[in-house]
Design an enzyme around this catalytic site. Structure first.
Site, PDB file in Angstrom:
ATOM      1  N   THR A  45       0.756  -1.244   0.029  1.00 35.43           N
ATOM      2  CA  THR A  45      -0.052  -0.076   0.054  1.00 35.43           C
ATOM      3  C   THR A  45       0.850   1.194  -0.065  1.00 35.43           C
ATOM      4  OG1 THR A  45      -1.717  -1.212   1.048  1.00 35.43           O
ATOM      5  CG2 THR A  45      -2.008   1.411   1.480  1.00 35.43           C
ATOM      6  N   GLU A 115      -5.057   4.921 -17.003  1.00 34.05           N
ATOM      7  CA  GLU A 115      -4.046   3.839 -17.134  1.00 34.05           C
ATOM      8  C   GLU A 115      -4.387   2.602 -18.078  1.00 34.05           C
ATOM      9  OE1 GLU A 115      -1.637   3.804 -12.876  1.00 34.05           O
ATOM     10  OE2 GLU A 115      -3.654   2.742 -12.863  1.00 34.05           O
ATOM     11  N   HIS A 230       4.222  -6.362 -13.865  1.00 28.49           N
ATOM     12  CA  HIS A 230       4.316  -5.130 -14.532  1.00 28.49           C
ATOM     13  C   HIS A 230       5.125  -5.174 -15.785  1.00 28.49           C
ATOM     14  CE1 HIS A 230       3.984  -0.849 -14.292  1.00 28.49           C
ATOM     15  NE2 HIS A 230       2.775  -0.863 -13.469  1.00 28.49           N
ATOM     16  N   ARG A 276      -2.216  -5.148 -19.038  1.00 28.40           N
ATOM     17  CA  ARG A 276      -0.957  -5.393 -18.473  1.00 28.40           C
ATOM     18  C   ARG A 276      -0.284  -6.661 -19.463  1.00 28.40           C
ATOM     19  NH1 ARG A 276      -0.826  -3.549 -12.146  1.00 28.40           N
ATOM     20  NH2 ARG A 276      -0.886  -1.211 -13.090  1.00 28.40           N
ATOM     21  N   HIS A 337       4.076  -8.392  -9.807  1.00 25.33           N
ATOM     22  CA  HIS A 337       3.973  -7.426  -9.367  1.00 25.33           C
ATOM     23  C   HIS A 337       2.784  -7.452  -8.432  1.00 25.33           C
ATOM     24  CE1 HIS A 337       2.788  -3.200  -8.967  1.00 25.33           C
ATOM     25  NE2 HIS A 337       1.608  -3.257  -9.756  1.00 25.33           N
ATOM     26  N   ARG A 372      -5.851  -8.368 -13.332  1.00 27.53           N
ATOM     27  CA  ARG A 372      -6.189  -7.134 -12.743  1.00 27.53           C
ATOM     28  C   ARG A 372      -6.152  -5.872 -13.574  1.00 27.53           C
ATOM     29  NH1 ARG A 372      -3.910  -3.095  -9.275  1.00 27.53           N
ATOM     30  NH2 ARG A 372      -1.749  -4.343  -9.501  1.00 27.53           N
ATOM     31  N   SER A 377      -6.783  -2.480  -7.242  1.00 28.28           N
ATOM     32  CA  SER A 377      -6.401  -3.128  -5.828  1.00 28.28           C
ATOM     33  C   SER A 377      -6.611  -2.185  -4.686  1.00 28.28           C
ATOM     34  CB  SER A 377      -4.974  -4.012  -5.810  1.00 28.28           C
ATOM     35  OG  SER A 377      -4.140  -3.143  -6.305  1.00 28.28           O
TER      36      SER A 377
END
Ligand code: FAD
Ligand code: SIN
Length: 528
Positions: A45, A115, A230, A276, A337, A372, A377
């Protein structure tokens, strides 16, 4: 001497976005103890850069956020979980802002970036590229304002305490002592497992502990083959695998191979903003074609002042390695990642073990499917951390959660120590494991890479079955267990979906719409 004992109403294992948000939810209903295995700021985080996705801008709608999430997840998302996240997300973000979280603004209006695989600008960010730190700051401040929440830092959870398939606490290493902490409900929020790979964006704490301890306790673990890599981390000898946020591509950065050729338009209509997994595999393909260990991320065509103010942390970190991102192309390569799989939960954070709840990266709500969507997240941690907290409150009011009989039983137990496995070099095995996972269970897998990886991991089975009173050795045990689950699940899925790409089964394959499942004592199997 027996272990010392502590009793609380709620035990929260993990102090990232999911654990802190759960603790805040629990605070008015009893005593809450939050455990972190390092300092509170050492969490994924705290390192999050790009931002937090939420459908709050004028050009956006919840249903578009839903569609983008499902599409990125390659049709393997749990649609109900996605619906909950995108619908409840805006409310939880506004609440976070009311607690003091500051997101970047243009004038008085929130500023949204874009993104990969998002069809709208919907990512809120803080101080340019330090979003996680700001979210963590706001949550810690809110948690500190509640006298019922206390914290043990540097408290390493070794295992859960289970009685009759009910979780009643955890065995925790603090300094040199083991404490048995009993609780009416336990929330697991231990984050991810990137440290299993030799190349990773994740901090040192991300050793998959929560997944391993839940597995040992008998919990259902799912979707472990889905590891997200990533596309862009700094490639520079001697530099850490520092993340170069996807938001840079969202603001116009492009990828070029070492010959200076922009390549992403050849791979996908969305070019640098494809999902990704697509961008990562395209980079690998260019690295192979050009026999290079990296490609370049190029922002040199963007306004210099804009780049410096929009990405201040990235700008200053790269300068430490003599790369001025406003003038130089940045050498980048992919790294592990995020783990999409984990401890299976329902929409309220309940696991297959009564009294055990899970939220955040350790959990698998099904929100992310096989891949994801960027910046989902932090939102997941916030929404499902709060939901797990709410459910834990109703659980302790509805069930008999008295732990006193069990406590006296455990008080009599002689403290468990190392179960004397044969001598081994923990640091060497850790390093070998991380390299094996990168080379053989990485971005592109096949049975010829996975089977030898499985053989290596099986050689160390004696460590997986031992118990330790030392953090590094316990982490190694957890890493081996999680590596085993990832490899076995990757072998079971003879097909490719999202981030799981098998060069020997490039199509989706049989059972593609189902999920891999692992439970202690059983071979991996398929579930719906
Ligand atoms: P974490 O924040 O990792 O917290 C885990 C906690 O568990 C820590 O307090 C740790 O000490 C504790 N813990 C672990 N094991 C034990 C144990 N055995 N005993 C006791 N405590 C334990 N996501 C986004 O949405 N947007 C982004 O911009 C973004 N950027 C990222 C950038 C980086 C560099 C990284 C690494 C990740 C990024 N992610 C991003 C992913 C996101 O940050 C994480 O998925 C999310 O923060 C996980 O939150 P969490 O609460 O589940 O776990
Ligand atoms: C990034 O900033 O690229 C990371 C975003 C994420 O992992 O969601």
């Amino acid at each position: 001497m027996g272990p010392s004992i502590k009793t609380v109403d709620f035990l929260v294992i993990g102090g990232g976005v999911a654990g802190l948000r759960a603790a805040i939810e629990l605070a008015s209903k009893g005593s809450v103890l939050v455990l972190t295995k390092d300092t509170i700021s050492e969490s994924s985080t705290g390192y999050a850069q790009g931002g937090i996705a939420v459908a709050l801008s004028d050009e956006d709608e919840v249903c578009i956020h839903y569609d983008d999430t499902i599409k990125a997840g390659d049709s393997l998302c749990n649609e109900n979980a996605v619906r909950v996240m995108v619908e409840e997300g805006p409310g939880y973000i506004l609440e976070l802002i009311s607690w003091g979280a500051e997101f970047d603004r243009e004038g008085s209006r929130l500023s949204f970036t874009r993104e990969a695989a998002h069809t709208r600008r919907r990512i809120l960010h803080s101080h340019g590229d330090s979003t996680g730190k700001e979210i963590e700051r706001a949550l810690i401040k809110k948690a500190r304002s509640s006298p019922s929440i206390s914290r043990y830092d540097f408290a390493f959870t070794l295992d859960l305490i289970i009685e009759d398939n009910r979780c009643i606490g955890a065995k925790v290493l603090r300094g040199d002592s083991v404490i048995n902490i009993f609780a009416k409900a336990v929330i697991l929020a231990t984050g991810g497992a990137g440290q299993l790979y030799s190349k990773t964006t994740n901090p040192m704490i991300a050793t998959g502990d929560g997944i391993a301890i839940a597995y040992r306790a008998g919990a259902l673990i799912v979707d472990m083959e889905f590891i997200q890599f990533h596309p862009t981390t700094l490639y520079s000898v001697g530099a850490p695998q520092f993340l170069l946020s996807e938001a840079m591509r969202g603001e116009g950065a492009v990828l070029k191979n070492i010959r200076g050729k922009r390549f992403m338009p050849e791979y996908h209509d969305m070019a640098e903003l494809a999902s990704r997994d697509t961008v990562t595999r395209a980079i690998v393909s260019e690295m192979v074609k050009t026999k290079s260990k990296h490609v370049y991320l190029d922002l040199t065509h963007l306004d210099k002042d804009f780049v410096k103010t929009r990405f201040p942390q990235i700008y200053s970190t790269c300068l430490q390695y003599d790369i001025d991102i406003t003038e130089d192309m940045i050498p980048v390569c992919p790294a592990a990642h995020y783990i999409m799989g984990g401890v299976r939960t329902n929409l309220d954070g309940e696991t297959s073990i009564r009294g055990l709840f899970a939220a955040g990266e350790v959990a698998c709500t099904g929100v992310h499917g096989a891949n994801r969507l960027a910046s989902n997240s932090l939102l997941e941690g916030l929404v499902f951390g709060a939901r797990a907290g709410k459910k834990a409150v109703s659980y302790i009011s509805e069930e008999n959660t008295d732990t006193s009989a069990a406590e006296s039983g455990h008080r009599k137990l002689v403290n468990e120590g190392r179960s004397s496995p044969k001598p081994f070099d923990a640091e060497k095995i850790r390093s070998t494991l991380r390299q094996i996972m990168w080379k053989k269970v990485g971005i592109i897998r096949c049975s010829k890479s996975l089977a030898p990886a499985e053989n290596w991991i099986n050689r160390w089975e004696f460590i997986m079955n031992a118990s330790f009173r030392n953090r590094r050795e316990s982490e190694l045990r957890n890493m081996l267990t999680v590596a085993h689950l990832i490899t076995e699940s990757a072998l079971l899925r003879k097909g490719s979906a999202g981030a799981h790409y098998r060069s020997d089964f490039k199509e989706r394959g049989e059972h593609w719409e189902r999920h891999t499942a692992c439970v202690k004592g059983k071979a991996p199997y398929w579930i719906d």
